[in-house]
Scaffold this motif. Structure first.
Motif, PDB file in Angstrom:
ATOM      1  N   LEU A 128      -3.275   7.161   6.272  1.00  0.00           N
ATOM      2  CA  LEU A 128      -4.057   6.899   5.115  1.00  0.00           C
ATOM      3  C   LEU A 128      -3.098   5.870   4.365  1.00  0.00           C
ATOM      4  O   LEU A 128      -2.031   5.906   4.222  1.00  0.00           O
ATOM      5  CB  LEU A 128      -4.302   7.900   4.304  1.00  0.00           C
ATOM      6  CG  LEU A 128      -5.181   9.168   5.020  1.00  0.00           C
ATOM      7  CD1 LEU A 128      -5.234  10.379   4.190  1.00  0.00           C
ATOM      8  CD2 LEU A 128      -6.483   8.573   5.362  1.00  0.00           C
ATOM      9  N   SER A 129      -3.988   4.721   3.746  1.00  0.00           N
ATOM     10  CA  SER A 129      -3.415   3.589   3.288  1.00  0.00           C
ATOM     11  C   SER A 129      -4.149   3.382   2.002  1.00  0.00           C
ATOM     12  O   SER A 129      -5.438   3.091   2.006  1.00  0.00           O
ATOM     13  CB  SER A 129      -3.214   2.483   4.188  1.00  0.00           C
ATOM     14  OG  SER A 129      -2.837   1.137   3.460  1.00  0.00           O
ATOM     15  N   TYR A 130      -3.596   3.507   0.725  1.00  0.00           N
ATOM     16  CA  TYR A 130      -4.131   3.366  -0.633  1.00  0.00           C
ATOM     17  C   TYR A 130      -3.770   2.071  -1.203  1.00  0.00           C
ATOM     18  O   TYR A 130      -2.656   1.699  -1.428  1.00  0.00           O
ATOM     19  CB  TYR A 130      -3.972   4.648  -1.487  1.00  0.00           C
ATOM     20  CG  TYR A 130      -4.523   4.236  -2.677  1.00  0.00           C
ATOM     21  CD1 TYR A 130      -6.045   4.554  -2.996  1.00  0.00           C
ATOM     22  CD2 TYR A 130      -3.813   4.072  -3.866  1.00  0.00           C
ATOM     23  CE1 TYR A 130      -6.395   4.610  -3.997  1.00  0.00           C
ATOM     24  CE2 TYR A 130      -4.398   3.940  -4.946  1.00  0.00           C
ATOM     25  CZ  TYR A 130      -5.719   3.989  -5.366  1.00  0.00           C
ATOM     26  OH  TYR A 130      -6.329   4.108  -6.573  1.00  0.00           O
ATOM     27  N   ARG A 131      -4.677   1.063  -1.743  1.00  0.00           N
ATOM     28  CA  ARG A 131      -4.193  -0.144  -2.398  1.00  0.00           C
ATOM     29  C   ARG A 131      -5.431  -0.555  -3.167  1.00  0.00           C
ATOM     30  O   ARG A 131      -6.743  -0.640  -2.575  1.00  0.00           O
ATOM     31  CB  ARG A 131      -3.927  -1.208  -1.252  1.00  0.00           C
ATOM     32  CG  ARG A 131      -3.308  -2.375  -2.074  1.00  0.00           C
ATOM     33  CD  ARG A 131      -2.657  -3.342  -0.832  1.00  0.00           C
ATOM     34  NE  ARG A 131      -2.545  -4.712  -1.579  1.00  0.00           N
ATOM     35  CZ  ARG A 131      -3.002  -5.722  -1.302  1.00  0.00           C
ATOM     36  NH1 ARG A 131      -3.888  -5.760  -0.086  1.00  0.00           N
ATOM     37  NH2 ARG A 131      -2.601  -6.840  -1.843  1.00  0.00           N
ATOM     38  N   GLY A 144      -7.370   0.869  -5.483  1.00  0.00           N
ATOM     39  CA  GLY A 144      -8.445   1.513  -5.507  1.00  0.00           C
ATOM     40  C   GLY A 144      -9.108   2.019  -4.185  1.00  0.00           C
ATOM     41  O   GLY A 144     -10.164   2.844  -4.212  1.00  0.00           O
ATOM     42  N   ASP A 145      -8.763   1.395  -3.020  1.00  0.00           N
ATOM     43  CA  ASP A 145      -9.306   1.675  -2.009  1.00  0.00           C
ATOM     44  C   ASP A 145      -8.429   2.505  -0.943  1.00  0.00           C
ATOM     45  O   ASP A 145      -7.340   2.261  -0.530  1.00  0.00           O
ATOM     46  CB  ASP A 145      -9.845   0.439  -1.292  1.00  0.00           C
ATOM     47  CG  ASP A 145     -10.966  -0.307  -1.939  1.00  0.00           C
ATOM     48  OD1 ASP A 145     -11.963   0.432  -2.365  1.00  0.00           O
ATOM     49  OD2 ASP A 145     -10.858  -1.638  -1.945  1.00  0.00           O
ATOM     50  N   THR A 146      -9.080   3.295  -0.086  1.00  0.00           N
ATOM     51  CA  THR A 146      -8.258   4.218   0.942  1.00  0.00           C
ATOM     52  C   THR A 146      -8.707   3.637   2.309  1.00  0.00           C
ATOM     53  O   THR A 146     -10.056   3.758   2.437  1.00  0.00           O
ATOM     54  CB  THR A 146      -8.534   5.534   0.719  1.00  0.00           C
ATOM     55  OG1 THR A 146      -7.822   5.918  -0.399  1.00  0.00           O
ATOM     56  CG2 THR A 146      -7.440   6.469   1.930  1.00  0.00           C
ATOM     57  N   ASP A 147      -7.808   3.083   3.122  1.00  0.00           N
ATOM     58  CA  ASP A 147      -8.154   2.561   4.561  1.00  0.00           C
ATOM     59  C   ASP A 147      -7.484   3.830   5.346  1.00  0.00           C
ATOM     60  O   ASP A 147      -6.523   4.550   5.026  1.00  0.00           O
ATOM     61  CB  ASP A 147      -7.593   1.490   4.750  1.00  0.00           C
ATOM     62  CG  ASP A 147      -8.128   0.311   3.954  1.00  0.00           C
ATOM     63  OD1 ASP A 147      -9.603   0.386   4.019  1.00  0.00           O
ATOM     64  OD2 ASP A 147      -7.662  -0.589   3.661  1.00  0.00           O
ATOM     65  N   GLN A 148      -7.996   4.014   6.531  1.00  0.00           N
ATOM     66  CA  GLN A 148      -7.412   4.696   7.598  1.00  0.00           C
ATOM     67  C   GLN A 148      -7.256   4.026   8.855  1.00  0.00           C
ATOM     68  O   GLN A 148      -8.276   3.356   9.233  1.00  0.00           O
ATOM     69  CB  GLN A 148      -8.169   6.182   7.653  1.00  0.00           C
ATOM     70  CG  GLN A 148      -9.435   6.062   7.943  1.00  0.00           C
ATOM     71  CD  GLN A 148     -10.132   7.459   7.974  1.00  0.00           C
ATOM     72  OE1 GLN A 148      -9.570   8.270   8.230  1.00  0.00           O
ATOM     73  NE2 GLN A 148     -11.453   7.605   7.435  1.00  0.00           N
ATOM     74  N   PRO A 200       0.691  -1.308  -0.058  1.00  0.00           N
ATOM     75  CA  PRO A 200       0.093   0.002  -0.032  1.00  0.00           C
ATOM     76  C   PRO A 200       0.760   1.082  -0.009  1.00  0.00           C
ATOM     77  O   PRO A 200       2.101   1.088   0.545  1.00  0.00           O
ATOM     78  CB  PRO A 200      -0.599   0.032   1.132  1.00  0.00           C
ATOM     79  CG  PRO A 200      -0.612  -1.612   1.709  1.00  0.00           C
ATOM     80  CD  PRO A 200       0.507  -1.926   1.367  1.00  0.00           C
ATOM     81  N   ARG A 201       0.138   2.280  -0.578  1.00  0.00           N
ATOM     82  CA  ARG A 201       1.066   3.725  -0.481  1.00  0.00           C
ATOM     83  C   ARG A 201       0.346   4.264   0.786  1.00  0.00           C
ATOM     84  O   ARG A 201      -0.909   4.169   0.968  1.00  0.00           O
ATOM     85  CB  ARG A 201       0.458   4.394  -1.692  1.00  0.00           C
ATOM     86  CG  ARG A 201       1.261   4.023  -3.092  1.00  0.00           C
ATOM     87  CD  ARG A 201       0.967   4.770  -4.238  1.00  0.00           C
ATOM     88  NE  ARG A 201      -0.431   4.261  -4.647  1.00  0.00           N
ATOM     89  CZ  ARG A 201      -0.986   4.751  -5.629  1.00  0.00           C
ATOM     90  NH1 ARG A 201      -0.448   5.807  -6.190  1.00  0.00           N
ATOM     91  NH2 ARG A 201      -2.141   4.160  -6.030  1.00  0.00           N
ATOM     92  N   THR A 202       1.245   4.645   1.506  1.00  0.00           N
ATOM     93  CA  THR A 202       0.733   5.308   2.979  1.00  0.00           C
ATOM     94  C   THR A 202       1.129   6.632   3.084  1.00  0.00           C
ATOM     95  O   THR A 202       2.134   7.141   2.448  1.00  0.00           O
ATOM     96  CB  THR A 202       1.609   4.473   3.978  1.00  0.00           C
ATOM     97  OG1 THR A 202       2.879   4.636   3.992  1.00  0.00           O
ATOM     98  CG2 THR A 202       1.007   3.098   4.231  1.00  0.00           C
TER      99      THR A 202
END
Length: 174
Positions: free
Chosen positions: A126-129, A131-135, A98-100
């Motif tokens: 924030l974490s992107y992988r 197409g979804d962003t998690d926090q 993920p991109r963080t």
């Protein structure tokens, strides 16, 4: 800030600006996936602990005898985790990684004793992988020691406040 910038003659104290720069540099190493630099922030005997909530308002207190979300008794455990991330030898490794983006706030020095500084701060990642962003967010408690001539984390406790998550959480999420 590079690792070389963090090196300085042994001192018994760091200014608040230096503490803040140290924490930001550690977060940046995670965001940049610069695992080798990230490991240089830790003392060889540093425990890394993320307790779990045993009910809605009480954290577990003993990582050796109670459930933890994450527990490494020293830097060797952290190094092993990084090795597995770098070599894809873990079922928990996310590919692509993920991109963080780590955001730190409310940095407080809670104590100073000799070369040791205790502190706490809040964080939001924030974490992107795919197409979804998690926090993820929480509070961290560190002890930093400057006796070696540069600051090193000698104790790390991370309290994850949103522990109802839908996937495995890893070191780069916090």
């Amino acid at each position: 800030m590079t690792t070389a910038t963090l090196e300085r003659p042994a001192a018994t104290t760091l200014s608040f600006d230096q503490i803040q720069a140290f924490l930001y540099a550690e977060a940046r190493a995670l965001d940049d996936r610069d695992w080798d630099t990230w490991l240089t922030f830790y003392h060889k005997d540093c425990p890394f602990w993320m307790p779990t909530w045993d009910d809605e308002d009480k954290l577990t207190e003993d990582p050796a005898n109670e459930m933890s979300l994450m527990y490494y008794p020293n830097k060797q455990g952290i190094e092993d985790r990084v090795f597995r991330i770098k070599t894809d030898r873990s079922s928990a490794t996310s590919l692509p990684e993920p991109r963080t983006n780590h955001n730190l706030s409310n940095i407080e020095v809670t104590g100073r004793e000799g070369t040791k500084i205790t502190l706490r701060f809040n964080w939001h990642t924030l974490s992107y992988r795919y197409g979804d962003t998690d926090q993820h967010w929480g509070t961290s408690f560190y002890t930093i020691d400057t006796a070696s001539g540069r600051p090193l984390i000698t104790d790390k406790k991370v309290v994850l406040k949103n522990d109802r998550i839908h996937h495995v959480i890893d070191v780069y999420h916090i």
